[in-house]
Design a protein around this motif. Structure first.
Motif, PDB file in Angstrom:
ATOM      1  N   VAL A  44       0.843  -1.191   0.000  1.00 48.76           N
ATOM      2  CA  VAL A  44       0.000   0.000   0.000  1.00 48.76           C
ATOM      3  C   VAL A  44       0.883   1.246   0.000  1.00 48.76           C
ATOM      4  CG1 VAL A  44      -1.822   1.276   1.176  1.00 48.76           C
ATOM      5  CG2 VAL A  44      -1.798  -1.224   1.283  1.00 48.76           C
ATOM      6  N   TYR A  45       0.580   2.157  -0.915  1.00 46.57           N
ATOM      7  CA  TYR A  45       1.252   3.460  -0.966  1.00 46.57           C
ATOM      8  C   TYR A  45       0.163   4.528  -0.826  1.00 46.57           C
ATOM      9  CZ  TYR A  45       4.995   0.652  -3.019  1.00 46.57           C
ATOM     10  OH  TYR A  45       5.946  -0.307  -3.251  1.00 46.57           O
TER      11      TYR A  45
ATOM     12  N   ALA B  80      -5.482   7.246   8.386  1.00 43.33           N
ATOM     13  CA  ALA B  80      -5.276   5.957   7.732  1.00 43.33           C
ATOM     14  C   ALA B  80      -5.275   4.830   8.754  1.00 43.33           C
ATOM     15  CB  ALA B  80      -3.953   5.956   6.971  1.00 43.33           C
ATOM     16  N   ARG B  81      -5.847   3.696   8.333  1.00 38.20           N
ATOM     17  CA  ARG B  81      -5.771   2.475   9.144  1.00 38.20           C
ATOM     18  C   ARG B  81      -5.531   1.311   8.212  1.00 38.20           C
ATOM     19  NH1 ARG B  81      -8.720  -1.728  11.805  1.00 38.20           N
ATOM     20  NH2 ARG B  81     -10.617  -1.360  10.586  1.00 38.20           N
ATOM     21  N   PHE B  82      -4.463   0.567   8.459  1.00 44.91           N
ATOM     22  CA  PHE B  82      -4.073  -0.537   7.598  1.00 44.91           C
ATOM     23  C   PHE B  82      -4.094  -1.843   8.378  1.00 44.91           C
ATOM     24  CE2 PHE B  82      -1.687   3.182   5.935  1.00 44.91           C
ATOM     25  CZ  PHE B  82      -2.401   3.328   4.761  1.00 44.91           C
ATOM     26  N   PHE B  83      -4.907  -2.799   7.893  1.00 38.80           N
ATOM     27  CA  PHE B  83      -4.976  -4.141   8.459  1.00 38.80           C
ATOM     28  C   PHE B  83      -5.352  -4.074   9.944  1.00 38.80           C
ATOM     29  CE2 PHE B  83      -1.790  -3.910   5.036  1.00 38.80           C
ATOM     30  CZ  PHE B  83      -2.528  -4.563   4.062  1.00 38.80           C
ATOM     31  N   ASN B  84      -4.520  -4.592  10.828  1.00 36.26           N
ATOM     32  CA  ASN B  84      -4.873  -4.602  12.253  1.00 36.26           C
ATOM     33  C   ASN B  84      -4.225  -3.460  13.021  1.00 36.26           C
ATOM     34  OD1 ASN B  84      -6.433  -6.967  12.014  1.00 36.26           O
ATOM     35  ND2 ASN B  84      -4.591  -8.250  12.167  1.00 36.26           N
TER      36      ASN B  84
ATOM     37  N   HIS C 282       4.068   3.914   3.343  1.00 38.52           N
ATOM     38  CA  HIS C 282       4.233   2.672   2.579  1.00 38.52           C
ATOM     39  C   HIS C 282       4.116   1.505   3.552  1.00 38.52           C
ATOM     40  CE1 HIS C 282       7.137  -0.335   0.501  1.00 38.52           C
ATOM     41  NE2 HIS C 282       5.884  -0.618   0.218  1.00 38.52           N
ATOM     42  N   VAL C 283       3.168   0.595   3.272  1.00 38.05           N
ATOM     43  CA  VAL C 283       2.905  -0.541   4.155  1.00 38.05           C
ATOM     44  C   VAL C 283       2.884  -1.818   3.324  1.00 38.05           C
ATOM     45  CG1 VAL C 283       1.265  -1.585   5.752  1.00 38.05           C
ATOM     46  CG2 VAL C 283       1.546   0.884   5.727  1.00 38.05           C
ATOM     47  N   GLU C 284       3.480  -2.896   3.849  1.00 38.34           N
ATOM     48  CA  GLU C 284       3.426  -4.220   3.221  1.00 38.34           C
ATOM     49  C   GLU C 284       2.875  -5.217   4.223  1.00 38.34           C
ATOM     50  OE1 GLU C 284       7.162  -5.426   1.656  1.00 38.34           O
ATOM     51  OE2 GLU C 284       7.365  -3.704   0.302  1.00 38.34           O
ATOM     52  N   ASP C 285       2.090  -6.177   3.718  1.00 39.63           N
ATOM     53  CA  ASP C 285       1.510  -7.168   4.616  1.00 39.63           C
ATOM     54  C   ASP C 285       1.273  -8.478   3.853  1.00 39.63           C
ATOM     55  OD1 ASP C 285       0.096  -7.670   7.329  1.00 39.63           O
ATOM     56  OD2 ASP C 285      -1.394  -8.322   5.856  1.00 39.63           O
ATOM     57  N   GLY C 286       1.611  -9.593   4.520  1.00 35.94           N
ATOM     58  CA  GLY C 286       1.292 -10.905   3.971  1.00 35.94           C
ATOM     59  C   GLY C 286       2.307 -11.477   3.004  1.00 35.94           C
ATOM     60  N   TYR C 287       3.514 -10.909   2.959  1.00 33.15           N
ATOM     61  CA  TYR C 287       4.510 -11.414   2.019  1.00 33.15           C
ATOM     62  C   TYR C 287       5.282 -12.580   2.634  1.00 33.15           C
ATOM     63  CZ  TYR C 287       3.791  -7.766  -1.392  1.00 33.15           C
ATOM     64  OH  TYR C 287       3.236  -6.958  -2.352  1.00 33.15           O
ATOM     65  N   PRO C 288       5.330 -13.714   1.925  1.00 29.97           N
ATOM     66  CA  PRO C 288       6.081 -14.871   2.429  1.00 29.97           C
ATOM     67  C   PRO C 288       7.576 -14.688   2.193  1.00 29.97           C
ATOM     68  CG  PRO C 288       5.130 -15.379   0.302  1.00 29.97           C
ATOM     69  CD  PRO C 288       4.652 -13.993   0.651  1.00 29.97           C
TER      70      PRO C 288
END
Length: 232
Positions: free
Chosen positions: A176-177, A185-189, A201-207
């Motif tokens: 997310v940018y 803003a609120r991202f995920f939890n 800049h947020v990243e989530d769920g990357y293996p």
């Protein structure tokens, strides 16, 4: 207690700017200068850790309040609103709120519109990358009703004023940018956070395995608006 959202802040800001324009253009009221001075004083108090921050803030609010009460455009607006309410009561019309219509279009999941509330379909649909821009309105993109292809999918939203909500499946990695002049803003939890002229800049769920996979990239730019990205 209801949360004072950025949407409401944007509404009041636009209304104030409209009144200032009407007053300066049609009535030549010198109180417009006091409004600008009050806004500048409040901005200085909020942006700087001055010793008498509260005094600066309330001084600016007082200048704005006195100026607004002396504006002919505001008086005409109140008079027009009163006439409108009386006409509605005389005709006996029902007080109904028009709900926004959500749905897909032939030219894409969401189209460019100046003022509108839009959403992806509530039933299953075929995924298409989203590139949309608008001025005022709310946008909802729910990707849990579609199957994202095994590649990088893109959601690009440029919005002036309004709330943007993105819903993504749990198993899909997301980048997310988000860039805004003023927003929340609120991202995920995570917790909600206020942003003033900033970028996140947020990243989530990357293996750990960076091989072939489904990926969703979300790029959001607003002037004033709340953004929420959640998993469902």
């Amino acid at each position: 207690m209801q949360h004072f959202t950025t949407n409401r802040q944007a509404f009041f800001l636009l209304s104030a700017l409209l009144l200032i324009f009407v007053e300066a253009a049609f009535f030549g009221n010198g109180s417009v200068f006091l409004i600008l001075l009050g806004i500048g004083t409040i901005y200085y108090a909020l942006r700087n850790n001055v010793k008498y921050r509260r005094s600066y803030f309330w001084t600016g609010a007082f200048l704005i309040g006195v100026s607004i009460l002396s504006m002919w455009s505001l008086r005409l607006m109140v008079f027009g609103l009163a006439i409108y309410l009386l006409l509605r009561l005389w005709k006996g019309e029902e007080w109904l709120q028009t709900a926004p219509l959500y749905g897909s279009t032939d030219k894409g999941l969401i189209q460019n519109k100046v003022m509108a509330a839009q959403s992806t379909p509530i039933e299953s649909y075929e995924w298409k990358d989203i590139h949309v821009q608008g001025f005022i309105g709310d946008i909802l993109v729910d990707t849990t009703h579609t199957v994202l292809p095994k590649k990088t999918s893109l959601i690009s939203i440029r919005q002036g004023f309004g709330k943007v909500q993105i819903v993504v499946p749990y198993e899909v990695p997301v980048r997310v940018y988000y860039s805004t002049w003023l927003g929340e803003a609120r991202f995920f939890n995570g917790e909600s956070q206020r942003i003033l002229n900033g970028t996140i800049h947020v990243e989530d769920g990357y293996p750990t395995d960076e091989g072939n996979r489904v990926e969703l990239v979300v790029s959001i730019t607003t002037w004033m608006g709340d953004v929420e990205v959640i998993r469902r």
